[in-house]
Design a protein around this motif. Structure first.
Motif, PDB file in Angstrom:
ATOM      1  N   GLN A  52     -79.375  28.749 -33.143  1.00 26.08           N
ATOM      2  CA  GLN A  52     -79.755  27.382 -33.697  1.00 26.08           C
ATOM      3  C   GLN A  52     -78.771  27.436 -35.045  1.00 26.08           C
ATOM      4  O   GLN A  52     -78.228  26.356 -35.281  1.00 26.08           O
ATOM      5  CB  GLN A  52     -81.126  27.542 -34.233  1.00 26.08           C
ATOM      6  N   ILE A  73     -95.972  26.803 -30.375  1.00 21.79           N
ATOM      7  CA  ILE A  73     -96.343  27.038 -31.792  1.00 21.79           C
ATOM      8  C   ILE A  73     -97.788  27.499 -31.956  1.00 21.79           C
ATOM      9  O   ILE A  73     -98.184  28.363 -32.927  1.00 21.79           O
ATOM     10  CB  ILE A  73     -96.256  25.547 -32.173  1.00 21.79           C
ATOM     11  N   THR A  77     -88.539  21.181 -39.489  1.00 22.23           N
ATOM     12  CA  THR A  77     -88.663  21.233 -37.830  1.00 22.23           C
ATOM     13  C   THR A  77     -90.097  21.469 -37.934  1.00 22.23           C
ATOM     14  O   THR A  77     -90.537  20.969 -36.794  1.00 22.23           O
ATOM     15  CB  THR A  77     -87.990  22.162 -37.329  1.00 22.23           C
ATOM     16  N   GLY A  78     -90.912  22.356 -38.446  1.00 24.45           N
ATOM     17  CA  GLY A  78     -92.342  22.503 -38.155  1.00 24.45           C
ATOM     18  C   GLY A  78     -93.029  21.216 -38.236  1.00 24.45           C
ATOM     19  O   GLY A  78     -93.615  20.831 -37.557  1.00 24.45           O
ATOM     20  N   GLY A  84     -87.137  25.522 -42.419  1.00 26.46           N
ATOM     21  CA  GLY A  84     -87.548  26.238 -41.173  1.00 26.46           C
ATOM     22  C   GLY A  84     -86.880  25.864 -40.013  1.00 26.46           C
ATOM     23  O   GLY A  84     -86.852  26.268 -38.863  1.00 26.46           O
ATOM     24  N   GLY A 144     -97.803  31.305 -32.020  1.00 25.12           N
ATOM     25  CA  GLY A 144     -97.056  31.568 -33.296  1.00 25.12           C
ATOM     26  C   GLY A 144     -95.636  31.903 -32.877  1.00 25.12           C
ATOM     27  O   GLY A 144     -94.782  32.609 -33.395  1.00 25.12           O
ATOM     28  N   GLU A 145     -95.061  31.718 -31.790  1.00 25.89           N
ATOM     29  CA  GLU A 145     -93.844  31.803 -31.170  1.00 25.89           C
ATOM     30  C   GLU A 145     -92.822  30.684 -31.472  1.00 25.89           C
ATOM     31  O   GLU A 145     -93.307  29.858 -31.616  1.00 25.89           O
ATOM     32  CB  GLU A 145     -93.820  32.049 -29.573  1.00 25.89           C
ATOM     33  N   THR A 151     -85.374  22.695 -29.819  1.00 25.79           N
ATOM     34  CA  THR A 151     -85.161  22.559 -31.374  1.00 25.79           C
ATOM     35  C   THR A 151     -84.004  22.050 -31.741  1.00 25.79           C
ATOM     36  O   THR A 151     -84.122  21.013 -32.737  1.00 25.79           O
ATOM     37  CB  THR A 151     -85.398  23.800 -32.074  1.00 25.79           C
ATOM     38  N   ARG A 180    -103.976  24.078 -39.554  1.00 26.34           N
ATOM     39  CA  ARG A 180    -103.062  24.714 -38.748  1.00 26.34           C
ATOM     40  C   ARG A 180    -103.669  25.838 -37.898  1.00 26.34           C
ATOM     41  O   ARG A 180    -103.952  26.754 -38.531  1.00 26.34           O
ATOM     42  CB  ARG A 180    -101.908  25.007 -39.429  1.00 26.34           C
ATOM     43  N   VAL A 200     -90.444  27.919 -30.650  1.00 25.83           N
ATOM     44  CA  VAL A 200     -90.042  26.922 -29.344  1.00 25.83           C
ATOM     45  C   VAL A 200     -88.448  27.318 -29.132  1.00 25.83           C
ATOM     46  O   VAL A 200     -87.564  27.729 -29.973  1.00 25.83           O
ATOM     47  CB  VAL A 200     -90.139  25.549 -29.948  1.00 25.83           C
ATOM     48  N   ASP A 241    -102.236  28.077 -36.232  1.00 23.61           N
ATOM     49  CA  ASP A 241    -101.296  29.067 -36.311  1.00 23.61           C
ATOM     50  C   ASP A 241    -101.371  29.713 -38.149  1.00 23.61           C
ATOM     51  O   ASP A 241    -100.717  30.791 -38.262  1.00 23.61           O
ATOM     52  CB  ASP A 241     -99.875  28.876 -36.105  1.00 23.61           C
ATOM     53  N   PHE A 251     -92.439  18.885 -35.361  1.00 23.87           N
ATOM     54  CA  PHE A 251     -93.183  19.515 -34.113  1.00 23.87           C
ATOM     55  C   PHE A 251     -94.502  18.967 -34.573  1.00 23.87           C
ATOM     56  O   PHE A 251     -95.106  18.365 -33.325  1.00 23.87           O
ATOM     57  CB  PHE A 251     -92.953  21.037 -34.133  1.00 23.87           C
TER      58      PHE A 251
HETATM   59  O1  C5P Z   1     -91.707  26.018 -40.092  1.00 26.91           O
HETATM   60  P1  C5P Z   1     -93.067  26.181 -39.854  1.00 26.91           P
HETATM   61  O2  C5P Z   1     -93.685  27.157 -40.156  1.00 26.91           O
HETATM   62  O3  C5P Z   1     -93.894  25.004 -40.107  1.00 26.91           O
HETATM   63  O4  C5P Z   1     -93.135  26.266 -38.231  1.00 26.91           O
HETATM   64  C1  C5P Z   1     -94.266  26.266 -37.500  1.00 26.91           C
HETATM   65  C2  C5P Z   1     -94.050  26.875 -36.219  1.00 26.91           C
HETATM   66  O5  C5P Z   1     -93.273  25.810 -35.417  1.00 26.91           O
HETATM   67  C3  C5P Z   1     -93.192  28.129 -36.131  1.00 26.91           C
HETATM   68  O6  C5P Z   1     -94.325  29.129 -36.234  1.00 26.91           O
HETATM   69  C4  C5P Z   1     -92.731  28.046 -34.557  1.00 26.91           C
HETATM   70  O7  C5P Z   1     -93.823  27.936 -33.681  1.00 26.91           O
HETATM   71  C5  C5P Z   1     -92.287  26.259 -34.481  1.00 26.91           C
HETATM   72  N1  C5P Z   1     -90.826  26.242 -34.877  1.00 26.91           N
HETATM   73  C6  C5P Z   1     -89.874  26.734 -34.074  1.00 26.91           C
HETATM   74  N2  C5P Z   1     -88.431  26.671 -34.381  1.00 26.91           N
HETATM   75  C7  C5P Z   1     -88.155  26.265 -35.566  1.00 26.91           C
HETATM   76  C8  C5P Z   1     -88.975  25.700 -36.693  1.00 26.91           C
HETATM   77  C9  C5P Z   1     -90.735  25.926 -36.253  1.00 26.91           C
HETATM   78  O8  C5P Z   1     -90.267  27.262 -33.275  1.00 26.91           O
HETATM   79  N3  C5P Z   1     -86.987  26.037 -35.850  1.00 26.91           N
END
Ligand code: C5P
Ligand code: MG
Length: 190
Positions: free
Chosen positions: A93, A54, A32-33, A86, A57-58, A65, A134, A60, A136, A36
């Motif tokens: 979820q 994102i 999912t990351g 992820g 660092g929060e 999602t 990235r 979504v 983040d 995004f």
């Molecule tokens: O999985 P990954 O570390 O690549 O995800 C990067 C960012 O994407 C997370 O820090 C978050 O902001 C967002 N994300 C999310 N919900 C998910 C997967 C990723 O909010 N299920």
């Protein structure tokens, strides 16, 4: 079809391992990351909605999602199953995933977690940030927020899957090949 949830904190190696496991077991890898980030890069509506979260660092919001995940699953029904990377990241979820998979006659087969200490992981992420591009991954405050989000919202999933007898943990420290082997020991049972 099987549906494997690859679980672990940021930097645990989910994406790295998924690249091997998807080939080995003919699975569709849904990160999912990555989805995004693809949408952010292409400036889609979804990308615009997700970006602000994102970059801080929060997480979504769940509704965004979950819809995205369903769409990815429906587009990819041609393999032996799915490897979710992820996702899920919250109880809401996970519940939505259960309901959705049930509606297409599937279910979560197993959740396999990569375990490692936070200290090791933060260093790995900072290292990755030098080349991942990235935002983040490059800022300790954002990384810390991601761990807070994990502890508060994602860690409760461990109990959620344990209660269903679907939780398997492997040591996430070692060579890439060793860890693939540990994960394979679990996935091969199904
Ligand atoms: O999985 P990954 O570390 O690549 O995800 C990067 C960012 O994407 C997370 O820090 C978050 O902001 C967002 N994300 C999310 N919900 C998910 C997967 C990723 O909010 N299920
Ligand atoms: Mg990843």
């Amino acid at each position: 079809m099987i549906a494997i949830v690859l679980f672990g904190k940021p930097g645990a190696g989910k994406g790295t391992q998924a690249e091997f496991l998807k080939e080995k077991y003919n699975l569709t890898h849904i990160s999912t990351g990555d989805v995004f980030r693809f949408n952010i890069k292409n400036e889609t509506e979804l990308g615009k909605k997700a970006q602000e979260f994102i970059n801080k660092g929060e997480l979504v919001p769940d509704s965004i999602t979950i819809d995205m995940l369903k769409n990815e699953v429906e587009k990819n029904m041609d393999k032996a199953g799915f490897l979710f990377d992820g996702f899920p990241r919250t109880i809401a979820q996970a519940e939505a995933l259960d309901t959705f998979l049930q509606s297409i006659n599937l279910k979560v087969t197993a959740t396999v977690a990569l375990e490692a200490d936070d200290e090791v992981l933060v260093q790995r992420i900072l290292e990755r940030g030098k080349t991942s591009g990235r935002a983040d991954d490059q800022d300790e405050t954002k990384i810390r927020t991601r761990y807070e989000e994990y502890n508060e919202k994602t860690a409760p999933l461990i109990e959620y899957y344990k209660n269903q007898d679907k939780y398997y943990a492997v040591n996430g420290i070692g060579s890439i090949a060793e860890i693939t082997e540990r994960l394979s020991e679990v996935i091969s049972r199904f």
